[in-house]
Structure formats: structure tokens, C-alpha cells
Design a protein around this motif. Sequence first.
Motif, mmCIF file in Angstrom:
data_model
loop_
_atom_site.group_PDB
_atom_site.id
_atom_site.type_symbol
_atom_site.label_atom_id
_atom_site.label_comp_id
_atom_site.label_asym_id
_atom_site.label_seq_id
_atom_site.Cartn_x
_atom_site.Cartn_y
_atom_site.Cartn_z
ATOM 1 N N THR A 137 -20.565 -2.582 2.492
ATOM 2 C CA THR A 137 -19.420 -1.897 3.112
ATOM 3 C C THR A 137 -19.847 -1.223 4.423
ATOM 4 O O THR A 137 -19.128 -0.399 4.964
ATOM 5 C CB THR A 137 -18.839 -0.825 2.159
ATOM 6 N N LEU A 138 -21.042 -1.565 4.911
ATOM 7 C CA LEU A 138 -21.494 -1.001 6.196
ATOM 8 C C LEU A 138 -20.755 -1.702 7.344
ATOM 9 O O LEU A 138 -20.144 -2.763 7.150
ATOM 10 C CB LEU A 138 -23.006 -1.189 6.350
ATOM 11 N N CYS A 139 -20.805 -1.133 8.542
ATOM 12 C CA CYS A 139 -20.112 -1.727 9.686
ATOM 13 C C CYS A 139 -20.676 -3.125 9.967
ATOM 14 O O CYS A 139 -21.889 -3.340 9.859
ATOM 15 C CB CYS A 139 -20.329 -0.888 10.942
ATOM 16 N N ALA A 140 -19.792 -4.037 10.368
ATOM 17 C CA ALA A 140 -20.257 -5.383 10.718
ATOM 18 C C ALA A 140 -21.251 -5.265 11.865
ATOM 19 O O ALA A 140 -20.965 -4.608 12.862
ATOM 20 C CB ALA A 140 -19.083 -6.241 11.129
ATOM 21 N N GLY A 141 -22.414 -5.884 11.705
ATOM 22 C CA GLY A 141 -23.414 -5.826 12.766
ATOM 23 C C GLY A 141 -24.428 -4.720 12.585
ATOM 24 O O GLY A 141 -25.366 -4.610 13.380
ATOM 25 N N CYS A 142 -24.284 -3.882 11.554
ATOM 26 C CA CYS A 142 -25.262 -2.807 11.313
ATOM 27 C C CYS A 142 -26.631 -3.421 11.010
ATOM 28 O O CYS A 142 -26.737 -4.325 10.179
ATOM 29 C CB CYS A 142 -24.804 -1.953 10.129
ATOM 30 N N GLY A 143 -27.659 -2.908 11.684
ATOM 31 C CA GLY A 143 -29.009 -3.432 11.462
ATOM 32 C C GLY A 143 -29.467 -3.304 10.013
ATOM 33 O O GLY A 143 -30.273 -4.106 9.530
ATOM 34 N N HIS A 144 -28.939 -2.312 9.300
ATOM 35 C CA HIS A 144 -29.364 -2.088 7.918
ATOM 36 C C HIS A 144 -29.104 -3.316 7.036
ATOM 37 O O HIS A 144 -29.853 -3.597 6.101
ATOM 38 C CB HIS A 144 -28.639 -0.892 7.302
ATOM 39 N N ASP A 145 -27.990 -4.044 7.336
ATOM 40 C CA ASP A 145 -27.673 -5.229 6.518
ATOM 41 C C ASP A 145 -28.731 -6.325 6.689
ATOM 42 O O ASP A 145 -29.045 -7.051 5.751
ATOM 43 C CB ASP A 145 -26.289 -5.779 6.892
ATOM 44 N N GLY A 183 -27.169 8.491 3.031
ATOM 45 C CA GLY A 183 -27.013 7.974 4.390
ATOM 46 C C GLY A 183 -26.540 6.537 4.300
ATOM 47 O O GLY A 183 -26.554 5.951 3.213
ATOM 48 N N CYS A 184 -26.122 5.953 5.442
ATOM 49 C CA CYS A 184 -25.744 4.530 5.412
ATOM 50 C C CYS A 184 -26.936 3.714 4.924
ATOM 51 O O CYS A 184 -26.796 2.795 4.106
ATOM 52 C CB CYS A 184 -25.351 4.054 6.809
ATOM 53 N N SER A 185 -28.130 4.048 5.438
ATOM 54 C CA SER A 185 -29.342 3.339 5.016
ATOM 55 C C SER A 185 -29.558 3.472 3.520
ATOM 56 O O SER A 185 -29.907 2.501 2.839
ATOM 57 C CB SER A 185 -30.541 3.897 5.777
ATOM 58 N N ASN A 239 -34.451 3.066 10.846
ATOM 59 C CA ASN A 239 -34.457 4.082 11.897
ATOM 60 C C ASN A 239 -33.469 3.736 13.021
ATOM 61 O O ASN A 239 -33.715 2.835 13.815
ATOM 62 C CB ASN A 239 -35.891 4.183 12.436
ATOM 63 N N ASN A 240 -32.327 4.474 13.075
ATOM 64 C CA ASN A 240 -31.339 4.196 14.137
ATOM 65 C C ASN A 240 -31.177 5.372 15.103
ATOM 66 O O ASN A 240 -30.322 5.342 15.984
ATOM 67 C CB ASN A 240 -29.979 3.800 13.537
ATOM 68 N N GLY A 241 -31.967 6.416 14.918
ATOM 69 C CA GLY A 241 -31.930 7.551 15.858
ATOM 70 C C GLY A 241 -30.730 8.462 15.700
ATOM 71 O O GLY A 241 -30.599 9.430 16.440
ATOM 72 N N TYR A 249 -27.578 10.174 12.722
ATOM 73 C CA TYR A 249 -27.061 10.311 11.361
ATOM 74 C C TYR A 249 -25.809 9.433 11.306
ATOM 75 O O TYR A 249 -24.713 9.872 11.658
ATOM 76 C CB TYR A 249 -26.645 11.757 11.082
ATOM 77 N N GLY A 250 -25.963 8.173 10.899
ATOM 78 C CA GLY A 250 -24.820 7.255 10.905
ATOM 79 C C GLY A 250 -23.706 7.705 9.971
ATOM 80 O O GLY A 250 -22.548 7.801 10.361
ATOM 81 N N LEU A 251 -24.067 8.043 8.740
ATOM 82 C CA LEU A 251 -23.045 8.346 7.724
ATOM 83 C C LEU A 251 -22.198 9.562 8.099
ATOM 84 O O LEU A 251 -21.011 9.608 7.801
ATOM 85 C CB LEU A 251 -23.700 8.565 6.357
ATOM 86 N N PRO A 265 -30.363 -0.890 14.755
ATOM 87 C CA PRO A 265 -29.277 -0.333 15.575
ATOM 88 C C PRO A 265 -28.027 0.050 14.783
ATOM 89 O O PRO A 265 -27.604 -0.660 13.880
ATOM 90 C CB PRO A 265 -28.954 -1.470 16.553
ATOM 91 N N CYS A 266 -27.445 1.199 15.151
ATOM 92 C CA CYS A 266 -26.157 1.655 14.604
ATOM 93 C C CYS A 266 -25.084 1.225 15.601
ATOM 94 O O CYS A 266 -24.997 1.785 16.692
ATOM 95 C CB CYS A 266 -26.179 3.173 14.447
ATOM 96 N N VAL A 267 -24.293 0.220 15.233
ATOM 97 C CA VAL A 267 -23.340 -0.320 16.212
ATOM 98 C C VAL A 267 -22.158 0.622 16.443
ATOM 99 O O VAL A 267 -21.494 0.559 17.464
ATOM 100 C CB VAL A 267 -22.800 -1.707 15.781
ATOM 101 N N THR A 268 -21.897 1.499 15.506
ATOM 102 C CA THR A 268 -20.699 2.326 15.613
ATOM 103 C C THR A 268 -20.917 3.610 16.397
ATOM 104 O O THR A 268 -20.042 4.052 17.125
ATOM 105 C CB THR A 268 -20.181 2.651 14.210
ATOM 106 N N PHE A 269 -22.078 4.202 16.266
ATOM 107 C CA PHE A 269 -22.299 5.479 16.951
ATOM 108 C C PHE A 269 -23.255 5.344 18.132
ATOM 109 O O PHE A 269 -23.946 6.265 18.510
ATOM 110 C CB PHE A 269 -22.745 6.544 15.941
ATOM 111 N N ASN A 270 -23.269 4.146 18.728
ATOM 112 C CA ASN A 270 -24.033 3.927 19.962
ATOM 113 C C ASN A 270 -23.096 4.058 21.141
ATOM 114 O O ASN A 270 -23.104 3.230 22.045
ATOM 115 C CB ASN A 270 -24.604 2.503 19.967
HETATM 116 S S1 SF4 Z 1 -22.210 4.049 11.025
HETATM 117 FE FE1 SF4 Z 1 -23.971 3.070 12.000
HETATM 118 S S2 SF4 Z 1 -25.600 3.178 10.438
HETATM 119 FE FE2 SF4 Z 1 -23.631 3.525 9.384
HETATM 120 S S3 SF4 Z 1 -22.966 1.500 8.680
HETATM 121 FE FE3 SF4 Z 1 -22.016 1.837 10.682
HETATM 122 S S4 SF4 Z 1 -23.448 0.885 12.124
HETATM 123 FE FE4 SF4 Z 1 -24.588 1.187 10.225
#
Ligand code: SF4
Length: 350
Positions: A31-39, A66-68, A138-140, A142-144, A216-221
Motif C-alpha cells: 500500500t506504499l506509493c507507486a514508485g517508492c524505493g522501499h518496494d 514508518g513506511c519502511s 534511507n530516504n532522508g 519521515y515518509g509516514l 527515494p521517497c517519491v511523495t515527499f521529494n
Molecule cells: S510517503 Fe514516501 S516513503 Fe512513504 S510510501 Fe510514499 S514514497 Fe514511500
Amino acid sequence: MTFYKPVFRHPELPKNKLGYTSAEYEGTISTLCAGCGHDSISTAIVQACFELDIEPHKVAKLSGIGCSSKTPAYFLSNSHGFNSVHGRMPAVATGANLANKDLLYIGVSGDGDSASIGMGQFVHVIRKNLNMVYICMNNGVYGLTKGQDSATADVGSISKAGSVNPYPPIDLASLAIELGASFVAQSFSGDKDQLNPLLKAAINHPGFAFLNIVSPCVTFNNNPGSTKSYQFVREHAACTGRTDYVPVMDTITKSYAEGELTSIELHDGSVLQFHKLDNDWNPEDRLSAIAALKKAEAKQEVLTGLLYINRNPKELHQILNTSDTPLNRLNEGALCPGNDILRDINEGFR
Ligand code: SF4
Ligand SMILES: Cc1ncc(C[n+]2csc(CCOP(=O)(O)OP(=O)(O)O)c2C)c(N)n1
């Protein structure tokens, strides 16, 4: 929310030595954002465990918040799992490992989870040399909790809320080496060619194995001036006020050779410099590893590969001289030797 994957798979899926397909190593739908590096990292864990013929029920996956830390739901459904309090994954991993040392412990954490609230736990699990794989996605940020700077954010980077980060980043890899971690590696979530062997080596390492993976966190970049900014999202959020727009992005992937310096452009156009270690790098030289990390930091490069390894570390059970049989399999007689023995022990202290 949990979304289960359909059970149907191609009947010809390759099987490993245990007769399992990679499907048996998957988890629920992310359920993470599409393109999130964590996936990408979850996928790499699935692949590594499948290729290493690991029994899923012999794995314990642990995380914080956290998202991670959500990702253990997305791999190895048939294993044990514990999603602990924010930053407390190492303590839970330590307790579980002391009770049953026969499982493979995979701990997943974020840079917020590890480098801020969990820093005390991070340093102590290293110095105790717990036999586990510790992955920091490590995305630098707090994504969540929507993109505040974490303690690994670059000095001068601008958060989504517009504040400039005045603090220098904590370099988790050099810290881990300095504290005596017996295996330390860095990688990028999109470089599966490098991630796969590093994960396999970490899994097979008989002590604490730390993997710091830039993810990379695609949403909070979305902050101009940030090394992980994403201008488009910011503009959209400003005009709608209460809602936020999460764009569907392609996962960034990149393969590059040993010894090579490569630039990877993030979704916002900012660029990270990754430098893969040379083939003839000596990972058993601790001081060189620390020096190389400091030099890379000065050049604003992320040094990737296996930075340091101690092939014969003394892990926690050896340090504590615990029994060969895991504690959870000892019977009451062995765990509680009785009054007479307790009396003798007490006498020994008089
Ligand atoms: S907010 Fe950032 S770290 Fe969290 S799922 Fe979305 S892209 Fe990934
Ligand atoms: C004790 C406590 N403090 C704060 C929080 C709020 N919180 C949830 S996740 C998080 C940070 C997550 O950042 P990171 O570990 O980098 O993971 P990411 O989401 O970026 O993958 C924070 C501060 C919490 N859940 N519990």
C-alpha cells in the motif's frame, strides 16, 4: 489496510531446491506509493530468500514504525513477524533472538526510526553484535508522517513545510563501522544487481549485518532546494489546500559497474552521485572503510558496495556463552535447576 495477492500464478514458475516458487516468498500487496524505493527492497528480499532456499517459517521479520517498517507485510507472508514500537525494533529482535537463535532475523527500519528515536537501540544492537540483518531504508525524510527532515537529511535541504535543515546528516554506515559492526554495506534501492548479492551475503553473515540502502521517497521529494525535492506535488497541494496528490511514478532502476561513478536523477530532477567500490577493494580494512566514507561524503557521493566485513565475529550468543539448544526448546528442568543448585550458587557469593 491489507490487500491479499491472487493465489493464481504461472504453472511453470521456477522452483528452488525446497520446491517453492518465488510466490511462496511474497507478502500482501503493497500500500506504499507507486514508485517508492522501499518496494524495490521488498522485492530484493523476496528474490534473495527464494534463491538462497530459505524456509520462510525459519525467518523472523521485525520492524518499528514508518513506511519502511510497513514493508515486512509485503514479503515472506509465511514467516514470523513483529511490528514493534517506533525505534524499538532492535530490542524486540534481541529478545526474540535470545529465546530462539535458530531463526534468520531480518530487521527493517527507516532513517527516522533508526537515526532519531531509535538511535540508542541502533548503537547498542551493534555493539552487542546480534546475529541479524539490519536494513535501513534511507530516504532522508519521515515518509509516514509526511516528510519532516530525518537525521540523515543533508544540511541545507528544504523540507516540504519549507524549513531549511541546519544540521549535518548522521552517516549510519560510518557509525556502524566505528561501533564494531561486523558487516556494513550501502546500496541503492534501484540497483538490484548490487542489492541481491549484498542481501545474500548479509543473510549468510554470522553476526550483525547492516545494510544502509538509499531509497527515494517519491511523495515527499517536493521541495525546491532539497536533494530529494518534488516540486510538482508541492504546487498541487498548495492549490487544493486539504488534499494531497500522490503521483504514480516509475520505480527508478540503475545498474552500473564496479569502480564506476554514476549519477541517478530522482523524480524531481535532483541528482545523487553513487560510487560503486572497486573490485579490488579490501573490505576487511576497517580504517580504510571509514576514511573512504568520509572522502565520499566530502565529494557528495554515496559510496556503495560491501564497505566492511569481519569474517569471524563473536556474536551475542558466543559473548554470553548461551546453551547450544535454543532457550525456547529447553525443558523446565534445564531452565530451572532447582533449590539445591540455587543454594550452592548463593553459597558461592558468601
Ligand atoms: S510517503 Fe514516501 S516513503 Fe512513504 S510510501 Fe510514499 S514514497 Fe514511500
Ligand atoms: C513514539 C512515536 N513517536 C513518533 C511517532 C510518529 N512517527 C511515525 S513514523 C515516524 C517516522 C518515520 O520515518 P522513517 O523511519 O524514516 O520511515 P519512512 O516512513 O520514511 O520510511 C514518526 C516520527 C510514532 N509513531 N511513535
